[in-house]
Design an enzyme around this catalytic site. Structure first.
Site, mmCIF file in Angstrom:
data_model
loop_
_atom_site.group_PDB
_atom_site.id
_atom_site.type_symbol
_atom_site.label_atom_id
_atom_site.label_comp_id
_atom_site.label_asym_id
_atom_site.label_seq_id
_atom_site.Cartn_x
_atom_site.Cartn_y
_atom_site.Cartn_z
ATOM 1 N N ASP A 351 0.875 -1.185 0.000
ATOM 2 C CA ASP A 351 0.000 0.000 0.000
ATOM 3 C C ASP A 351 0.903 1.223 0.000
ATOM 4 O OD1 ASP A 351 -2.230 1.943 0.703
ATOM 5 O OD2 ASP A 351 -3.323 0.058 0.848
ATOM 6 N N HIS A 399 -12.422 -0.960 -9.262
ATOM 7 C CA HIS A 399 -13.633 -0.144 -9.453
ATOM 8 C C HIS A 399 -13.367 1.335 -9.136
ATOM 9 C CE1 HIS A 399 -15.835 0.165 -5.299
ATOM 10 N NE2 HIS A 399 -14.542 0.248 -5.133
HETATM 11 C C1 LIG Z 1 -10.725 1.035 -1.366
HETATM 12 S S1 LIG Z 1 -9.274 0.708 -0.497
HETATM 13 C C2 LIG Z 1 -9.192 -1.064 -0.562
HETATM 14 C C3 LIG Z 1 -8.414 -1.635 0.566
HETATM 15 C C4 LIG Z 1 -8.418 -3.148 0.683
HETATM 16 N N1 LIG Z 1 -7.889 -3.778 -0.505
HETATM 17 C C5 LIG Z 1 -9.808 -3.673 1.005
HETATM 18 O O1 LIG Z 1 -10.195 -4.681 0.451
HETATM 19 O O2 LIG Z 1 -10.514 -3.085 1.821
HETATM 20 C C6 LIG Z 1 -8.022 1.193 -1.620
HETATM 21 C C7 LIG Z 1 -6.638 1.006 -1.078
HETATM 22 O O3 LIG Z 1 -5.704 1.336 -2.103
HETATM 23 C C8 LIG Z 1 -4.656 2.094 -1.538
HETATM 24 N N2 LIG Z 1 -4.084 2.906 -2.623
HETATM 25 C C9 LIG Z 1 -4.586 4.007 -3.221
HETATM 26 N N3 LIG Z 1 -3.759 4.426 -4.188
HETATM 27 C C10 LIG Z 1 -2.698 3.573 -4.190
HETATM 28 C C11 LIG Z 1 -1.539 3.477 -4.990
HETATM 29 N N4 LIG Z 1 -1.294 4.341 -5.974
HETATM 30 N N5 LIG Z 1 -0.681 2.465 -4.743
HETATM 31 C C12 LIG Z 1 -0.925 1.585 -3.733
HETATM 32 N N6 LIG Z 1 -2.027 1.614 -2.964
HETATM 33 C C13 LIG Z 1 -2.906 2.601 -3.188
HETATM 34 C C14 LIG Z 1 -5.333 2.911 -0.467
HETATM 35 O O4 LIG Z 1 -4.415 3.384 0.477
HETATM 36 C C15 LIG Z 1 -6.315 1.895 0.094
HETATM 37 O O5 LIG Z 1 -5.738 1.128 1.122
#
Ligand SMILES: C[S@@+](CC[C@H](N)C(=O)[O-])C[C@H]1O[C@@H](n2cnc3c(N)ncnc32)[C@H](O)[C@@H]1O
Length: 528
Positions: A351, A399
């Protein structure tokens, strides 16, 4: 020949075919519905892979009864009303037989339905579908549209009540005089009273005697459930303004794909500056509220992580002590649960740096699990640093992105992939209209609209997922989509097969099915 399947929600609620003529006619209509819905997927050698909790039937080209038979003597209204009575009686009997409390609006009524066995849950769902349909029917089309467009006012009254913390100011055990409540908040008396009385039309608060405000079960939830407060706050203060500006964003930027030209950006003056997640990153309170909202969503019916953990077969990876990478995996809760089940697999949770830094330490109280999980800062728009893993997993990631971004994320994986590596996406997968049950259809389609408003992103169909992988690289072989009973999220899977460019996709899928038959009881884990 492709097998035609009827979604489980279209089957009679006891799950058996009904010999009654009307039901038989319905069944034919339903088969026709699923046929038309699936037809677009059925090119030669290309079978639909979703909708697996279903029965197989032969194609039925018989015209539906409405096209050839005299009209039924009972109206659709009466059919719906009968269904509501029948299914409600089953639900009520189950609650009585098991000494469970009745649902109600009073403050002491239960906040949730108890976990129900599958057949009773189906009855409950039938009541939801039929009451909604009957409601629309008896209002009539014009009134239905006229007042339907006012649904945003439900959000407005909830927004004011939630934002001013009104629910917590109302005692749980006794009504409070409105005049007294007015002294406890900075929301002015007129707007306090009108917001409450509007919310009351949705069974949120009640006025047992004029001028006295009391809780209902729903308003008590709002007073006591922190993640629910976050959910209402995030939706009403972040998404609601974003939705109200989506038209402006689309008129100005009709392509509707940019992360910084969304309704959210127009609402909060960040056009061509920051995507929503970056805005939240700069505002810890707002970020925390979104985190709570996500916890409320994912703790709710149909989104439990257990659906993935219980049903995804990792046995071959576990046997060879392989590696599972959870990309955008937040604080690693999926890997923690997977690690408890699969005792030899190694896990990497990736992350952004900030999220990695705030993860609990140790990541699990189970020492064996904790020592097999590595947290790693990684931006998924850059090249994947873990080479040669067995599974690259994305939950609730795709999504959030329109196609150009989604392609970039998958492209970043390619240099790291070994032959046979799986890319697994756990997200909604849109079914053709008519194939989803009406309850889930409404929630999933609403989520799709939310994605438009905040991120110019989208939920995807199976075909769109397939095309996404194809657009990145022909060496991905799309394995299909599965979904477990009671879950709204699907598992979408593609495998990296560099040698496959020589073969047709159908041949490769067929080969890998043969392999699975030998290695695992594959059908047990594939369900929809
Ligand atoms: C909607 S959450 C989903 C979290 C987890 N996979 C779940 O099932 O609940 C999106 C996740 O993507 C991470 N994220 C956003 N942009 C990112 C990036 N460019 N690279 C890595 N992680 C990222 C956010 O910090 C967050 O933890």
């Amino acid at each position: 020949m492709a097998k035609l399947r009827v979604p489980s929600w279209l089957q009679s609620s006891n799950g058996t075919a009904n010999a009654n003529g009307a039901d038989e006619a319905d069944r034919k209509k339903q088969n026709r519905l699923s046929l038309s819905g699936l037809a677009q997927f059925m090119t030669k050698g290309d079978q639909p892979t979703q909708a697996s909790s279903v029965t197989e039937t032969e194609p039925d080209t018989t015209p539906a009864p409405s096209e050839k038979a005299p009209k039924s003597s009972t109206s659709h209204m009466i059919d719906l009303a009968k269904k509501i009575t029948q299914e409600t009686e089953k639900l009520d009997k189950y609650l009585k037989d098991n000494d469970l409390p009745n649902p109600g609006f009073d403050v002491d009524a239960p906040g949730d339905f108890p976990k129900l066995p599958a057949d009773i849950q189906r009855s409950r769902q039938e009541v939801v579908y039929a009451t909604r349909e009957l409601n629309a029917l008896v209002r009539g089309p014009r009134e239905h549209v006229r007042w339907g467009v006012w649904s945003f006012l439900d959000t407005l009254s909830l927004q004011l009540i939630n934002s001013y913390g009104i629910a917590k100011l109302v005692p749980v055990d006794a009504p409070i005089e409105l005049a007294v409540l007015q002294t406890k908040t900075t929301l002015d008396p007129i707007n306090l009273a009108r917001s409450l009385r509007h919310a009351m039309t949705n069974h949120i608060f009640q006025e047992p005697t004029p001028g006295f405000i009391a809780h209902t079960a729903a308003s008590r939830m709002l007073a006591e459930d922190g993640p629910l407060q976050d959910w209402v706050g995030f939706n009403s203060e972040d998404i609601f303004p974003a939705a109200a500006h989506s038209l402006q964003s689309l008129r100005t930027h009709p392509e509707g794909t940019e992360l910084t030209r969304t309704g959210f950006n127009f609402a909060f003056n960040t056009v061509d500056k920051d995507p929503m997640f970056v805005t939240f990153g700069k505002d810890p309170e707002r970020a925390k509220r979104m985190g709570g909202a996500m916890a409320s969503l994912t703790g709710g019916e149909g989104y439990e992580v257990s659906h993935f953990v219980d049903n995804y077969d990792l046995s071959d990876v576990d046997a060879k002590e392989g590696t599972f990478v959870d990309i955008g995996g937040s604080h690693g809760f999926v890997c923690v649960d997977m690690g408890k089940k699969w005792k030899k697999t190694k896990f990497v949770v990736q992350d952004l740096q900030k999220t990695v830094d705030s993860a609990p330490k140790p990541i699990s109280s189970d020492e064996d699990v904790a020592q097999r999980i590595t947290l790693q800062a990684h931006d998924f728009f850059t090249e994947q640093p873990v080479y040669g893993a067995d599974v690259y997993f994305f939950r609730w990631i795709f999504h959030n992105y329109s196609t150009p971004y989604a392609i970039k994320i998958i492209k970043g994986l390619v240099p790291a992939l070994k032959p046979g590596a799986r890319v697994v996406i756990n997200d909604h997968c849109l079914r053709d209209v008519g194939l989803e049950n009406p309850w889930d259809e409404r929630i999933i389609r609403s989520m799709d609209m939310v994605m438009l408003a905040v991120l110019n992103a989208q939920e995807r169909t199976e075909t769109e997922f397939r095309e996404l992988f194809k657009a990145v690289d022909e060496r991905f072989v799309f394995k299909g989509v599965s979904r477990s009973e009671g879950c709204r999220m699907s598992v979408v899977e593609a495998v990296w097969m560099p040698e496959s460019v020589e073969k047709t996709e159908a041949e490769v899928v067929e080969e890998s099915k043969e392999e699975q038959k030998v290695e695992t009881p594959a059908e047990e884990t594939k369900e929809a």
